[in-house]
Design a protein around this motif. Structure first.
Motif, PDB file in Angstrom:
ATOM      1  N   GLN A 143       0.826  -1.202   0.000  1.00 38.53           N
ATOM      2  CA  GLN A 143       0.000   0.000   0.000  1.00 38.53           C
ATOM      3  C   GLN A 143       0.867   1.262   0.000  1.00 38.53           C
ATOM      4  O   GLN A 143       0.586   2.219  -0.738  1.00 38.53           O
ATOM      5  CB  GLN A 143      -0.936  -0.004   1.222  1.00 38.53           C
ATOM      6  N   LEU A 144       1.905   1.269   0.807  1.00 34.77           N
ATOM      7  CA  LEU A 144       2.812   2.425   0.868  1.00 34.77           C
ATOM      8  C   LEU A 144       3.556   2.610  -0.451  1.00 34.77           C
ATOM      9  O   LEU A 144       3.692   3.738  -0.947  1.00 34.77           O
ATOM     10  CB  LEU A 144       3.825   2.238   2.002  1.00 34.77           C
ATOM     11  N   ARG A 145       4.037   1.514  -1.032  1.00 27.60           N
ATOM     12  CA  ARG A 145       4.785   1.611  -2.283  1.00 27.60           C
ATOM     13  C   ARG A 145       3.926   2.179  -3.396  1.00 27.60           C
ATOM     14  O   ARG A 145       4.359   3.057  -4.155  1.00 27.60           O
ATOM     15  CB  ARG A 145       5.322   0.226  -2.669  1.00 27.60           C
ATOM     16  N   ASP A 146       2.693   1.679  -3.490  1.00 32.07           N
ATOM     17  CA  ASP A 146       1.796   2.189  -4.522  1.00 32.07           C
ATOM     18  C   ASP A 146       1.456   3.660  -4.303  1.00 32.07           C
ATOM     19  O   ASP A 146       1.373   4.441  -5.254  1.00 32.07           O
ATOM     20  CB  ASP A 146       0.513   1.353  -4.566  1.00 32.07           C
ATOM     21  N   TYR A 147       1.267   4.048  -3.039  1.00 34.54           N
ATOM     22  CA  TYR A 147       0.966   5.442  -2.704  1.00 34.54           C
ATOM     23  C   TYR A 147       2.139   6.350  -3.066  1.00 34.54           C
ATOM     24  O   TYR A 147       1.957   7.420  -3.669  1.00 34.54           O
ATOM     25  CB  TYR A 147       0.650   5.546  -1.212  1.00 34.54           C
ATOM     26  N   LEU A 148       3.365   5.901  -2.720  1.00 34.29           N
ATOM     27  CA  LEU A 148       4.546   6.718  -3.001  1.00 34.29           C
ATOM     28  C   LEU A 148       4.848   6.770  -4.500  1.00 34.29           C
ATOM     29  O   LEU A 148       5.335   7.792  -4.995  1.00 34.29           O
ATOM     30  CB  LEU A 148       5.753   6.160  -2.239  1.00 34.29           C
ATOM     31  N   HIS A 149       4.571   5.698  -5.217  1.00 35.64           N
ATOM     32  CA  HIS A 149       4.792   5.699  -6.669  1.00 35.64           C
ATOM     33  C   HIS A 149       3.925   6.752  -7.354  1.00 35.64           C
ATOM     34  O   HIS A 149       4.331   7.343  -8.363  1.00 35.64           O
ATOM     35  CB  HIS A 149       4.473   4.324  -7.254  1.00 35.64           C
ATOM     36  N   ALA A 150       2.754   6.995  -6.811  1.00 39.50           N
ATOM     37  CA  ALA A 150       1.843   7.970  -7.412  1.00 39.50           C
ATOM     38  C   ALA A 150       2.272   9.411  -7.139  1.00 39.50           C
ATOM     39  O   ALA A 150       1.778  10.336  -7.778  1.00 39.50           O
ATOM     40  CB  ALA A 150       0.426   7.750  -6.888  1.00 39.50           C
ATOM     41  N   ARG A 151       3.197   9.595  -6.181  1.00 43.53           N
ATOM     42  CA  ARG A 151       3.563  10.961  -5.771  1.00 43.53           C
ATOM     43  C   ARG A 151       5.055  11.263  -5.852  1.00 43.53           C
ATOM     44  O   ARG A 151       5.453  12.382  -5.620  1.00 43.53           O
ATOM     45  CB  ARG A 151       3.092  11.206  -4.328  1.00 43.53           C
ATOM     46  N   MET A 152       5.890  10.265  -6.141  1.00 44.00           N
ATOM     47  CA  MET A 152       7.337  10.474  -6.176  1.00 44.00           C
ATOM     48  C   MET A 152       7.910   9.892  -7.457  1.00 44.00           C
ATOM     49  O   MET A 152       8.662   8.910  -7.425  1.00 44.00           O
ATOM     50  CB  MET A 152       8.002   9.821  -4.961  1.00 44.00           C
ATOM     51  N   GLY A 153       7.584  10.468  -8.578  1.00 40.53           N
ATOM     52  CA  GLY A 153       8.021   9.932  -9.859  1.00 40.53           C
ATOM     53  C   GLY A 153       9.526   9.893 -10.022  1.00 40.53           C
ATOM     54  O   GLY A 153      10.098   8.870 -10.368  1.00 40.53           O
ATOM     55  N   SER A 154      10.202  10.994  -9.744  1.00 38.19           N
ATOM     56  CA  SER A 154      11.643  11.097  -9.981  1.00 38.19           C
ATOM     57  C   SER A 154      12.465  10.333  -8.942  1.00 38.19           C
ATOM     58  O   SER A 154      13.645  10.078  -9.153  1.00 38.19           O
ATOM     59  CB  SER A 154      12.069  12.573  -9.983  1.00 38.19           C
ATOM     60  N   TRP A 155      11.854   9.977  -7.814  1.00 35.37           N
ATOM     61  CA  TRP A 155      12.570   9.261  -6.754  1.00 35.37           C
ATOM     62  C   TRP A 155      12.118   7.798  -6.669  1.00 35.37           C
ATOM     63  O   TRP A 155      12.215   7.159  -5.624  1.00 35.37           O
ATOM     64  CB  TRP A 155      12.326   9.933  -5.399  1.00 35.37           C
ATOM     65  N   SER A 156      11.643   7.251  -7.763  1.00 29.32           N
ATOM     66  CA  SER A 156      11.028   5.925  -7.741  1.00 29.32           C
ATOM     67  C   SER A 156      11.994   4.825  -7.301  1.00 29.32           C
ATOM     68  O   SER A 156      11.570   3.820  -6.734  1.00 29.32           O
ATOM     69  CB  SER A 156      10.459   5.588  -9.120  1.00 29.32           C
ATOM     70  N   HIS A 157      13.307   4.992  -7.569  1.00 26.30           N
ATOM     71  CA  HIS A 157      14.276   3.960  -7.203  1.00 26.30           C
ATOM     72  C   HIS A 157      14.383   3.786  -5.691  1.00 26.30           C
ATOM     73  O   HIS A 157      14.748   2.705  -5.215  1.00 26.30           O
ATOM     74  CB  HIS A 157      15.657   4.285  -7.783  1.00 26.30           C
ATOM     75  N   TYR A 158      14.093   4.851  -4.941  1.00 25.11           N
ATOM     76  CA  TYR A 158      14.244   4.787  -3.494  1.00 25.11           C
ATOM     77  C   TYR A 158      12.938   4.473  -2.772  1.00 25.11           C
ATOM     78  O   TYR A 158      12.916   4.369  -1.549  1.00 25.11           O
ATOM     79  CB  TYR A 158      14.800   6.119  -2.975  1.00 25.11           C
ATOM     80  N   ILE A 159      11.871   4.293  -3.522  1.00 24.67           N
ATOM     81  CA  ILE A 159      10.571   4.015  -2.907  1.00 24.67           C
ATOM     82  C   ILE A 159      10.577   2.690  -2.141  1.00 24.67           C
ATOM     83  O   ILE A 159      10.081   2.630  -1.005  1.00 24.67           O
ATOM     84  CB  ILE A 159       9.449   4.054  -3.962  1.00 24.67           C
ATOM     85  N   PRO A 160      11.114   1.582  -2.686  1.00 27.11           N
ATOM     86  CA  PRO A 160      11.149   0.334  -1.902  1.00 27.11           C
ATOM     87  C   PRO A 160      11.911   0.476  -0.589  1.00 27.11           C
ATOM     88  O   PRO A 160      11.529  -0.113   0.422  1.00 27.11           O
ATOM     89  CB  PRO A 160      11.847  -0.648  -2.841  1.00 27.11           C
ATOM     90  N   LEU A 161      12.974   1.292  -0.607  1.00 25.76           N
ATOM     91  CA  LEU A 161      13.769   1.527   0.603  1.00 25.76           C
ATOM     92  C   LEU A 161      12.913   2.187   1.678  1.00 25.76           C
ATOM     93  O   LEU A 161      12.866   1.740   2.838  1.00 25.76           O
ATOM     94  CB  LEU A 161      14.967   2.407   0.257  1.00 25.76           C
ATOM     95  N   LEU A 162      12.200   3.250   1.312  1.00 25.77           N
ATOM     96  CA  LEU A 162      11.386   4.002   2.257  1.00 25.77           C
ATOM     97  C   LEU A 162      10.157   3.208   2.685  1.00 25.77           C
ATOM     98  O   LEU A 162       9.826   3.138   3.879  1.00 25.77           O
ATOM     99  CB  LEU A 162      10.967   5.333   1.623  1.00 25.77           C
TER     100      LEU A 162
END
Length: 356
Positions: A143-162
């Motif tokens: 749920q968090l990953r999908d939410y962050l993917h929708a709002r952090m396009g340029s930082w997508s590589h670090y989304i799994p980390l966060l």
């Protein structure tokens, strides 16, 4: 299995379906990995007799003359602290049929003399504690990953980390009081009917925050592990798909990615695992002997003490057993979870097509 599975993002599946997929993965992981830890504990017990054991950093249990205090059982999904007084409640772990010459010999003798069910001696607490924790953890991550993917396009590589760090933080915070309460129930020989009394006594004595005792060392180990695990998992899975010219990850790609990323995360966070084991033993000791228990030191001071007594190698004690458990546990868990998500995605697509 050559069948392709959908990319990691949750896509068209509901949180309930994510929970069902992660719960199934946790159950299968427990069934596969629990016998390995049962055998490992028996082999360790054979090398270090319980009546003569001393509190050692590399051995996850401690004892005083004639009185067993506690030992730590962990199956790759979760740790469980068993509290024993004079051997009570621990016969399933400590009765050794003869002498074991190795892992395979232990499997054969335990099965022959005690029955195959003895290989799953630690399964009930795993199912009670680890399955809900895993469901919360994996569902929150998706749920968090999908939410962050929708709002952090340029930082997508670090989304799994966060997302991995935040999801694990939430799961540890929810489960920590339950683990502490269960430890109290074991040490005081309480029944489940006395659970409310146990909670009230703990809160009355030390306040509500006492229910999260041991939360700090757990977070220091589990949160970095989770962040590194998901970051490496997404990288390795993408790389393997690219090498095999696949549009989506297969079961074996997910299995291999989970094993590799779990191994890397386990090695890098091993010093925190050693500290957490030591703190859990102290917690169990304080429940059995609350008067004589020493005041727990901070995580940093404990690391310094281990390094002073055993050197830097002391912070990496138990390297091989941890990797042997964590790698297959991560591989089974993530591949089952991804397969479950793929199953529900196809099921939802078929239902949508029927509705058109």
């Amino acid at each position: 299995m050559a069948e392709k599975m959908s990319p990691s993002p949750g896509g068209a599946i509901t949180p309930l379906q994510q929970m069902l997929a992660s719960g199934t993965g946790a159950i299968l992981t427990s069934l596969f990995v629990t016998p390995l830890d049962v055998v490992k504990i028996r082999l360790q017990a054979q090398r270090t007799p319980f009546s003569k054991a001393l509190a050692v950093q590399s051995v996850p249990w401690g004892a005083q003359p004639a009185t067993w205090k506690c030992f730590l059982y962990c199956n790759g999904l979760m740790d469980h602290l068993y509290v024993c007084q004079n051997g009570n409640g621990c016969t399933a772990w400590y009765k050794a049929p003869g002498h074991f010459t190795g892992t395979l010999d232990a499997f054969v003798k335990i099965t022959r003399y005690e029955g195959i069910r003895s290989l799953w001696s630690g399964l009930p607490p795993t199912l009670v504690m680890a399955v809900p924790a895993t469901v919360i953890y994996f569902t929150t991550y998706d749920q968090l990953r999908d939410y962050l993917h929708a709002r952090m396009g340029s930082w997508s590589h670090y989304i799994p980390l966060l997302a991995g760090a935040l999801a694990r933080l939430g799961a540890v915070t929810v489960i920590s009081p339950l683990e502490l309460i269960r430890t109290k129930m074991q040490s005081q020989q309480l029944s489940y009917r006395e659970l409310r009394v146990c909670i009230q006594s703990a809160v009355a004595q030390d306040g509500w925050l006492s229910l999260w005792r041991g939360w700090g060392p757990t977070v220091l180990r589990d949160v970095p592990f989770s962040a590194l695990y998901w970051f490496n998992y997404e990288l390795v899975r993408t790389w393997l798909c690219r090498q095999a010219w696949l549009d989506g990850a297969t079961f074996m790609v997910s299995f291999t990615s989970g094993a590799i990323s779990g191994t890397v995360a386990a090695v890098l966070t091993l010093p925190f695992d050693v500290v957490k084991t030591q703190r859990q033993i102290e917690l169990g000791d304080s429940e059995v002997h609350p008067v004589t228990a020493s005041k727990p030191s901070s995580t940093w001071l404990l690391m310094q003490r281990i390094r002073a007594e055993s050197g830097t190698r002391g912070l990496f004690a138990g390297f091989l057993p941890r990797v042997i458990k964590v790698a297959p546990a991560c591989a089974i868990m993530i591949s089952t979870y991804e397969f479950g998500k793929s199953f529900f995605q196809k099921l939802n697509q078929e239902q949508q097509l029927r509705g058109l």
